[in-house]
Design a protein around this motif. Structure first.
Motif, short mmCIF file in Angstrom:
data_model
loop_
_atom_site.label_atom_id
_atom_site.label_comp_id
_atom_site.label_asym_id
_atom_site.label_seq_id
_atom_site.Cartn_x
_atom_site.Cartn_y
_atom_site.Cartn_z
N UNK A 39 36.22 60.65 27.20
CA UNK A 39 36.73 61.70 26.76
C UNK A 39 37.42 61.64 26.28
N UNK A 40 38.31 60.22 25.64
CA UNK A 40 39.81 59.80 25.70
C UNK A 40 40.95 60.20 26.27
N UNK A 41 41.06 60.77 27.08
CA UNK A 41 41.84 61.54 28.06
C UNK A 41 42.91 60.43 29.14
N UNK A 42 42.17 58.95 29.00
CA UNK A 42 42.68 58.36 30.28
C UNK A 42 43.00 56.56 29.70
N UNK A 43 43.68 56.17 30.16
CA UNK A 43 43.86 55.31 29.41
C UNK A 43 44.30 54.08 31.19
N UNK A 44 43.54 53.31 30.71
CA UNK A 44 42.97 52.50 32.47
C UNK A 44 43.38 50.44 31.95
N UNK A 45 43.85 50.26 32.58
CA UNK A 45 44.09 48.49 32.89
C UNK A 45 43.65 47.81 34.08
N UNK A 46 43.94 46.60 34.46
CA UNK A 46 44.14 46.13 35.42
C UNK A 46 46.00 45.61 35.32
N UNK A 47 46.57 45.58 36.32
CA UNK A 47 47.59 44.95 36.53
C UNK A 47 48.08 44.36 37.90
N UNK A 48 49.09 43.86 38.47
CA UNK A 48 49.22 43.58 39.01
C UNK A 48 49.38 44.13 40.23
N UNK A 49 49.58 44.98 41.96
CA UNK A 49 49.77 45.52 42.28
C UNK A 49 50.59 44.61 43.56
N UNK A 50 51.67 44.24 43.69
CA UNK A 50 51.69 43.29 44.98
C UNK A 50 51.20 41.86 45.04
N UNK A 51 51.09 41.91 43.62
CA UNK A 51 50.49 40.15 42.79
C UNK A 51 49.27 40.15 43.23
N UNK A 52 48.49 40.97 43.14
CA UNK A 52 46.75 41.10 43.62
C UNK A 52 46.32 41.81 42.21
N UNK A 53 45.70 41.89 40.83
CA UNK A 53 45.07 42.25 40.20
C UNK A 53 44.08 43.62 40.85
N UNK A 54 44.36 44.65 40.15
CA UNK A 54 44.18 46.04 40.54
C UNK A 54 43.93 47.64 39.44
N UNK A 55 43.38 48.31 39.37
CA UNK A 55 43.33 49.16 38.61
C UNK A 55 44.32 50.32 38.19
N UNK A 56 45.01 50.23 37.41
CA UNK A 56 46.17 51.53 36.95
C UNK A 56 45.20 52.29 36.28
N UNK A 91 34.36 52.73 32.86
CA UNK A 91 34.21 54.63 33.38
C UNK A 91 33.22 54.98 33.12
N UNK A 92 33.17 55.89 34.23
CA UNK A 92 31.96 56.76 34.60
C UNK A 92 31.52 57.44 32.63
N UNK A 93 30.41 57.54 32.57
CA UNK A 93 30.39 58.66 31.43
C UNK A 93 30.84 59.88 31.49
N UNK A 94 31.24 60.47 32.90
CA UNK A 94 31.98 61.78 32.62
C UNK A 94 33.46 61.72 32.63
N UNK A 95 33.70 60.40 33.04
CA UNK A 95 35.11 60.00 32.69
C UNK A 95 36.54 60.35 33.79
N UNK A 96 35.32 61.21 34.99
CA UNK A 96 35.82 61.14 36.28
C UNK A 96 36.40 60.35 37.18
N UNK A 97 35.58 58.74 36.96
CA UNK A 97 35.60 57.95 37.76
C UNK A 97 35.75 56.85 37.29
N UNK A 98 36.61 56.12 37.85
CA UNK A 98 37.15 54.18 36.93
C UNK A 98 35.74 53.35 38.73
N UNK A 99 34.67 52.66 37.98
CA UNK A 99 34.39 51.91 39.10
C UNK A 99 34.79 50.32 38.71
N UNK A 100 34.81 49.61 39.67
CA UNK A 100 34.39 47.59 39.83
C UNK A 100 33.60 48.17 41.29
N UNK A 101 33.36 46.45 40.64
CA UNK A 101 32.81 45.45 42.16
C UNK A 101 33.58 44.02 42.59
N UNK A 102 33.29 43.93 44.08
CA UNK A 102 33.94 43.09 44.18
C UNK A 102 33.49 42.76 45.71
#
Length: 662
Positions: free
Chosen positions: A39-56, A82-93
């Motif tokens: 929907x264009x409302x958000x930007x997301x990326x991966x970046x370190x959090x306490x030295x470990x790559x996380x979603x921002x 991103x989910x199609x409705x822009x309500x959720x970010x998903x990842x696999x681990x």
């Protein structure tokens, strides 16, 4: 840090460039994987959090308000969606590299994280997403039977999973924009696939299309348009390289959209809402995008005019007004941009590794190398800074070289920023990466030329590449190391065992030493591809096939190894089990042949935690320095900062024994 030299003198007298610290090349990026929400409302990326790559995530109109939405403490997150409705970010681990990937979702509004596939020893696959049904996706789960993935409808809001279709015997599925399963793929005895239409979640009895072994890696369905009327294929049937083909679903008639005689059509850019292909890519020496839609063509031309190097479109809003762009200049760290199509506004958001700006990064050159039997291989060469004064792509005098071999083997090397090329070149080595026969992207004939040729003609190609480099004045015959991961690790072991006088030393990362045990221990979810393995490698269930696999296994010729060897292995590797490294180390120890063995208890097929990757490369750097005479940054505290264990041979690599004591 100061450079340290070891015993072998360097070949080149090129002026030394500043040493680039390993941590700057292999540590966490500042940010990575920029994405815009549909929907264009958000930007997301991966970046370190306490030295470990996380979603921002940040509001698209105020990046300064970015905050972390996940809190991984050990293993870096590698991908997010991103989910199609822009309500959720998903990842696999997964856990420690075991490749049992589970799907997680984080609600953007509340920040609540949910494990969407709450199972043990399960590997999730995303089967289908939709622009029409934005709060649901299709996933494949092998929690019932580890060999097969059953298709489930996943409600992202409630987490409810509804089984739609059993996966028994099938290699994969294809769905349309209504999340209706339309096709199923099943391996056949010919080494290819049979393609079945699916109605009401049941496959028809007879396939509507098939492939044999020769087309199995170059022919696959590429998706439906949103209205379901057109099915795209990447298809090499009746030709050598894979063409982009559009098939009318109702009539079955096909039309070639694009083809190239040198390389397969590799990627497509489709309209976010209609699914219609708007551009396609071909990668021979470099990646080249061609627009089908003139409007997209104008945007691609604009971006290429503004940015140097490779330009990739990584995400698009549903209304197609905003794109995220990844720009790889090769001799600088990649950069992420936000592009607004209406105003042609291009906003630089971040540099992936800002600490590398201004560093002495070197160009990469694409070259063609002929094989002894008349094939043409693409390859990529990087030279030490200062070694090529006239810029002709050859050093002024020969320099030591590392032949860096890609894994797969059904994969390929590509042009672009490569931290391994930059690292090794900075240490004083030419680096050559070769797309030997069996590599993908160059048509089915080139792939098939590698069938049953592990350690034979595939290895001859690597030797031919070394001979090319020696004859061209790039290196000297006795100053070449071989290094690589997975199949590249196998190639390293084969290089030292089968051609013991060709390489000065080798670095094997998660490489198989015994092809018979490798095929016995492949993950159960690879069952669908077992016929391809047998027909392309050798069938252990037949006398001739078993004899071939043993003949091509470095383990049985380990006593011929006379040059230094360094081995790196992940204890949780599901593809190349730890036993593959254990057994060749044992064989070498029994013959009193020096080998250094580094084991990581929390890694799998490769080293994903930066501290582990940095530690292994610190060991490798000292090892190569002793062997080839290049520069080396001291190991320092890198090994202690990692989980590295050294079961054998620390004394054979400079500085390692002392580093283990600190």
């Amino acid at each position: 840090m100061a450079a340290t030299s070891f015993t072998a003198p360097p070949l080149s007298a090129a002026p030394a460039a500043p040493l680039i610290e390993r941590a700057k090349l292999f540590g966490n990026p500042s940010r990575a994987q920029l994405r815009v929400s549909p929907d264009g409302k958000y930007l997301s990326w991966l970046a370190p959090r306490d030295g470990v790559m996380n979603i921002w995530i940040a509001p698209a109109n105020d990046v300064s308000k970015a905050r972390p939405y996940t809190a991984e403490k050990q293993r870096p997150i590698g991908q997010h969606y991103w989910s199609g409705d822009s309500r959720m970010v998903m990842y696999v681990q997964d856990k420690g590299g075991d490749e049992n990937f589970l799907l997680y979702g984080v609600d953007v509004a509340s920040g609540k994280e949910t494990l969407l596939t709450p199972f043990e020893k399960t590997r999730v696959q995303v089967v289908g997403t939709s622009k029409a049904i934005k709060d649901k996706i299709l996933v494949g789960l092998n929690n019932r039977d580890a060999r097969w993935h059953d298709v489930h409808l996943l409600d992202l809001g409630t987490g409810k999973l509804t089984e739609l279709m059993r996966g028994d015997g099938f290699a994969g599925f294809l769905a349309d924009d209504t999340l209706t399963v339309r096709m199923a793929l099943r391996p056949n005895e010919a080494g290819g696939y049979d393609f079945f239409r699916v109605a009401n979640n049941k496959a028809e009895d007879k396939p509507f299309s098939s492939t044999t072994l020769e087309d199995s890696l170059t022919t696959q369905p590429a998706g439906y348009t949103a209205d379901g009327s057109t099915l795209y294929w990447l298809d090499s049937r009746n030709r050598d390289t894979a063409a982009l083909v559009a098939q009318d679903v109702a009539s079955g008639t096909t039309k070639i959209v694009a083809e190239n005689p040198k390389a397969d059509i590799g990627g497509t850019l489709t309209n976010p809402l209609t699914g219609v292909v708007e551009a396609y890519s071909v990668e021979y020496l470099m990646t080249d995008w061609t627009a089908v839609d003139p409007a997209i063509g104008a945007d691609i031309a604009f971006l290429k005019g503004k940015l140097k190097g490779d330009v990739s479109i990584t995400s698009r809003t549903d209304d197609d007004s905003v794109w995220t762009i990844y720009n790889d200049p090769v001799t600088g760290p990649p950069t992420a941009y936000l592009y607004k199509r209406g105003t042609k506004a291009l906003e630089k958001l971040y540099v992936t590794w800002p600490e590398l700006e201004g560093a002495p990064l070197v160009p990469m050159r694409g070259v063609e190398i002929g094989t002894r039997d008349g094939l043409t291989m693409t390859a990529y060469l990087s030279l030490p800074p200062g070694s090529d004064a006239n810029g002709d792509g050859k050093p002024d005098s020969p320099v030591p070289m590392v032949l860096f071999v890609h894994g797969g083997p059904w994969a390929r090397d590509s042009y672009g920023y490569n931290p391994y090329h930059q690292w090794l070149a900075n240490r004083g080595y030419a680096v050559l990466s070769v797309n030997y026969r069996g590599s993908t992207g160059f048509g089915k004939t080139f792939i098939s030329a590698g069938d049953l040729q592990w350690g034979a003609k595939m290895h001859d190609d690597l030797i031919d590449a070394v001979d090319w480099a020696v004859k061209g004045g790039i290196t000297a015959k006795d100053k070449v190391a071989i290094m690589g991961g997975s199949y590249g690790g196998y190639a390293t072991l084969a290089g030292l065992a089968f051609t013991p006088d060709t390489f000065a030393c080798g670095v094997d990362i998660v490489g198989p030493s015994n092809l018979e045990t490798l095929l016995k221990t492949i993950p159960p979810y690879w069952t669908a591809g077992i016929q391809q393995f047998y027909q392309r490698m050798g069938n252990p269930n037949t006398p001739d096939g078993l004899a071939l696999l043993k003949e091509r296994s470095p383990l049985y010729k380990a006593d011929r190894i006379v040059k230094p060897l360094l081995i790196g292995q992940g204890a949780n590797d599901p593809r190349v089990n730890q036993a593959e490294s254990d057994q060749i180390v044992s064989a070498m120890r029994a013959k009193n042949i020096p080998v250094t063995y580094v084991l990581f208890p929390d890694e799998g097929h490769g080293f994903h935690r930066p501290e582990n990757n940095i530690a292994f490369n610190a060991v490798a750097e000292g090892f190569l320095g002793k062997c080839l005479g290049g520069r080396a940054e001291p190991i320092g505290g890198t090994v202690k900062a990692s989980t590295a264990q050294v079961p054998h041979g620390a004394e054979f690599t400079p500085g390692l024994a002392d580093a283990l004591k600190k």
